[in-house]
Design a protein around this motif. Structure first.
Motif, PDB file in Angstrom:
ATOM      1  N   LYS A 245     -47.434 -47.730 -35.105  1.00  0.00           N
ATOM      2  CA  LYS A 245     -47.693 -46.033 -34.450  1.00  0.00           C
ATOM      3  C   LYS A 245     -47.384 -45.939 -33.129  1.00  0.00           C
ATOM      4  N   THR A 246     -46.611 -46.876 -32.420  1.00  0.00           N
ATOM      5  CA  THR A 246     -46.370 -46.813 -31.061  1.00  0.00           C
ATOM      6  C   THR A 246     -44.904 -46.541 -30.622  1.00  0.00           C
ATOM      7  N   VAL A 263     -46.411 -44.874 -25.851  1.00  0.00           N
ATOM      8  CA  VAL A 263     -47.125 -43.717 -26.379  1.00  0.00           C
ATOM      9  C   VAL A 263     -47.544 -44.374 -27.754  1.00  0.00           C
ATOM     10  N   VAL A 265     -49.571 -43.113 -31.317  1.00  0.00           N
ATOM     11  CA  VAL A 265     -49.794 -41.986 -32.255  1.00  0.00           C
ATOM     12  C   VAL A 265     -50.850 -42.517 -33.116  1.00  0.00           C
ATOM     13  N   ASP A 266     -52.161 -42.152 -32.735  1.00  0.00           N
ATOM     14  CA  ASP A 266     -53.306 -42.371 -34.135  1.00  0.00           C
ATOM     15  C   ASP A 266     -52.790 -42.040 -35.374  1.00  0.00           C
ATOM     16  N   PHE A 268     -50.174 -42.398 -37.386  1.00  0.00           N
ATOM     17  CA  PHE A 268     -48.921 -41.875 -37.560  1.00  0.00           C
ATOM     18  C   PHE A 268     -47.781 -43.122 -37.621  1.00  0.00           C
ATOM     19  N   VAL A 270     -44.519 -44.520 -37.528  1.00  0.00           N
ATOM     20  CA  VAL A 270     -43.353 -43.828 -37.154  1.00  0.00           C
ATOM     21  C   VAL A 270     -42.219 -44.347 -38.082  1.00  0.00           C
ATOM     22  N   TYR A 292     -44.189 -34.743 -34.111  1.00  0.00           N
ATOM     23  CA  TYR A 292     -44.585 -34.624 -32.900  1.00  0.00           C
ATOM     24  C   TYR A 292     -43.277 -34.487 -32.022  1.00  0.00           C
ATOM     25  N   PHE A 294     -42.352 -35.512 -27.926  1.00  0.00           N
ATOM     26  CA  PHE A 294     -42.716 -35.933 -26.829  1.00  0.00           C
ATOM     27  C   PHE A 294     -41.997 -35.538 -25.669  1.00  0.00           C
ATOM     28  N   ILE A 301     -47.569 -35.108 -25.414  1.00  0.00           N
ATOM     29  CA  ILE A 301     -46.817 -35.361 -26.696  1.00  0.00           C
ATOM     30  C   ILE A 301     -47.607 -34.163 -27.356  1.00  0.00           C
ATOM     31  N   LYS A 303     -48.314 -31.888 -30.932  1.00  0.00           N
ATOM     32  CA  LYS A 303     -48.196 -31.759 -32.436  1.00  0.00           C
ATOM     33  C   LYS A 303     -47.825 -30.633 -32.878  1.00  0.00           C
TER      34      LYS A 303
END
Length: 525
Positions: A245-246, A263, A265-266, A268, A270, A292, A294, A301, A303
């Motif tokens: 998630k980073t 960054v 992203v909770d 989420f 990727v 998202y 960024f 960022i 949504k």
């Protein structure tokens, strides 16, 4: 009586001779020369007030100061030497006035100085421009005095040029020269098809010159598989993202490769991340309805709560158009949703018969190629948003990967059986084209495939087996035999990426490492 030029350096105080006396003196050759020299000396006195009564030391000093020329330089009509001073101060036989005398050119450089070249173009509005060099901090270095404030355009140009020459010097191309290009060389330049601005050597086949360098994310290895790996379009920056998630950005310098930004992203993980063509934003998606955006400059960022007008629950995969006009999201049931990059709103939806599993844009963004469950490649026209053509990949049941070369000459299709077919431009007009090369070096499903920016290399990988990677030499359609060499060094490959000038190849694996390799044939951009 002795004769010679030494007499010219003394003032003659002898009374002038009348006509009769002169006629008598002319009988003697020596007296004739003496009279001529005496007459010339008198004219020198009359023409200028310069006193020529100099001793030898003063004469030598004057010779050095006035240009280093010898005094005895010219000859008169009777082959008698005449002093340089006489040439400069005595009138000619035609009684030419001082303002009519042409300047004496001492060397060829004075001719170049005399030919003052005119500028090719002059902006008449420069005089009306006013620049405040005192207010602007970056322009204060152009001030000659502390009181300097506003200057016009011409003065501003002169000061900028002067400042540049102080720091860098005058470039060779800006120096005046009379050298002309030989017509034969000029004709040869325009007749030749050689590459003058880039490398002229072709990439050698059979073996590739490659070297392992420090991992791109060595400063901060990921704790999960790297599903996404991509280089910035114009900077030495690489993007990494995955199931932790980073999203992370690293500066590639091959020494420390520091982490620029990270960054989280909770909730989420990727699965897909791409730079926009201008390199200012990054799009991130997962197996969810929303995605998202960024912003790299503001570090914010945003949504995006799904695509309005669609009911898809997952936007796992997408590709970005090279011209920056739209993004193509691969949805379920064969749908492809085109979303505007400017408004992030739905443009239209296109549908193919089978399921869509992969897609790729042409180099100019005018076409979109989609490939999937029915083994057919669909060619979509981005102007009309309609399917222009489709063709069947030979021997394919399920297509898993597709990519188009940057020069527009080749399309590569990978299948679940591990076979890669490479087609030329004929596939865009033939319903059942024959591949120009079938690569069968891998035996498991093809998961990632990339052409390098110069369209000389095709990288093929599979996640199912360790070190499942091959590099294909496009010109000879042969696989490089010398790499990879050792087993177990690459791991399970999850993603691939070439740098913008092909100088680097990055490989993301299941251990969270972005392995970085230097391709020595290409420049270190």
């Amino acid at each position: 009586m002795e004769t010679g030029l030494d007499q010219l350096f003394f003032i003659d105080k002898t009374p002038k001779l009348d006509a009769n006396e002169s006629a008598c003196i002319h009988d003697s050759a020596e007296e004739k020369d003496e009279g001529r020299i005496r007459k010339r000396s008198n004219s020198v006195k009359k023409k200028s007030d310069i006193v020529l009564g100099l001793d030898d030391e003063e004469a030598e000093l004057e010779r050095l100061v006035l240009g280093g020329r010898p005094d005895n330089l010219f000859l008169d009509d009777d082959n008698q030497q005449i002093s340089t001073k006489e040439v400069l101060h005595v009138e000619s036989d035609d009684q030419q006035s001082d303002d009519q005398l042409e300047p004496l050119e001492t060397d060829s450089s004075s001719k170049l100085l005399a030919k003052k070249r005119k500028p090719a173009w002059v902006d008449e509005d420069d005089n009306d421009v006013s620049i405040d060099i005192k207010r602007e901090k970056r322009l204060r270095k152009l001030r000659k005095t502390v009181q300097d404030s506003k200057i016009d355009g011409k003065d501003y140009e002169k000061r900028l040029r002067s400042q540049y020459e102080k720091l860098v010097g005058c470039p060779e191309w800006a120096k005046a020269t009379d050298k002309k290009i030989d017509s034969d060389d000029e004709d040869e330049f325009f007749r030749s098809t050689r590459t003058y601005l880039g490398r002229s050597e072709n990439l050698p086949q059979t073996t590739i010159s490659i070297r392992k360098v420090k991992d791109a994310n060595a400063a901060k290895h990921s704790t999960a598989s790297l599903k996404c790996l991509e280089f910035h379009p114009s900077s030495k920056v690489v993007l990494t993202a995955g199931l932790n998630k980073t999203l992370s950005l690293f500066q590639v310098d091959c020494e420390t490769n520091p982490c620029i930004q990270s960054v989280f992203v909770d909730r989420f993980p990727v699965y897909t991340a791409h730079f926009t063509p201008d390199g200012q934003k990054i799009l991130i998606s997962s197996k969810q309805r929303h995605f998202y955006v960024f912003d790299m400059f503001s570090a914010e960022i945003k949504k995006i709560p799904g695509i309005k007008g669609t009911k898809d629950k997952s936007l796992e995969k997408f590709v970005v158009s090279p011209d920056g006009s739209c993004v193509a999201f691969l949805a379920s049931s064969g749908y492809i949703h085109l979303v505007s990059l400017k408004t992030l709103q739905l443009i239209c939806s296109m549908k193919m018969n089978g399921s869509v599993l992969c897609a790729a844009f042409s180099a100019d963004g005018s076409y979109l190629y989609t490939f999937g469950g029915d083994g057919e490649v669909y060619v979509w026209d981005m102007q009309t948003k309609r399917c222009k053509h489709r063709f069947r990949d030979e021997g394919c049941l399920v297509g898993t990967c597709i990519d188009a070369s940057k020069d527009g000459r080749y399309i590569a299709c990978g299948s679940r059986s591990g076979v890669v077919n490479i087609y030329n431009e004929d596939c865009l007009s033939n319903r059942n084209p024959k591949p120009i090369k079938t690569v069968m070096n891998l035996t498991t499903s093809i998961d990632d495939m990339k052409f390098n920016p110069t369209s000389e290399i095709l990288a093929i990988s599979s996640r199912a087996v360790k070190d499942s990677l091959k590099l294909l030499h496009i010109s000879s359609l042969t696989v490089f035999s010398n790499w990879p060499t050792r087993k177990g060094t690459l791991g399970y490959i999850q993603s691939l990426a070439f740098s913008p000038q092909s100088g680097y190849l990055a490989i993301g694996n299941d251990a969270g490492k972005a392995l970085l390799f230097r391709l020595l044939h290409y420049p270190n951009e």
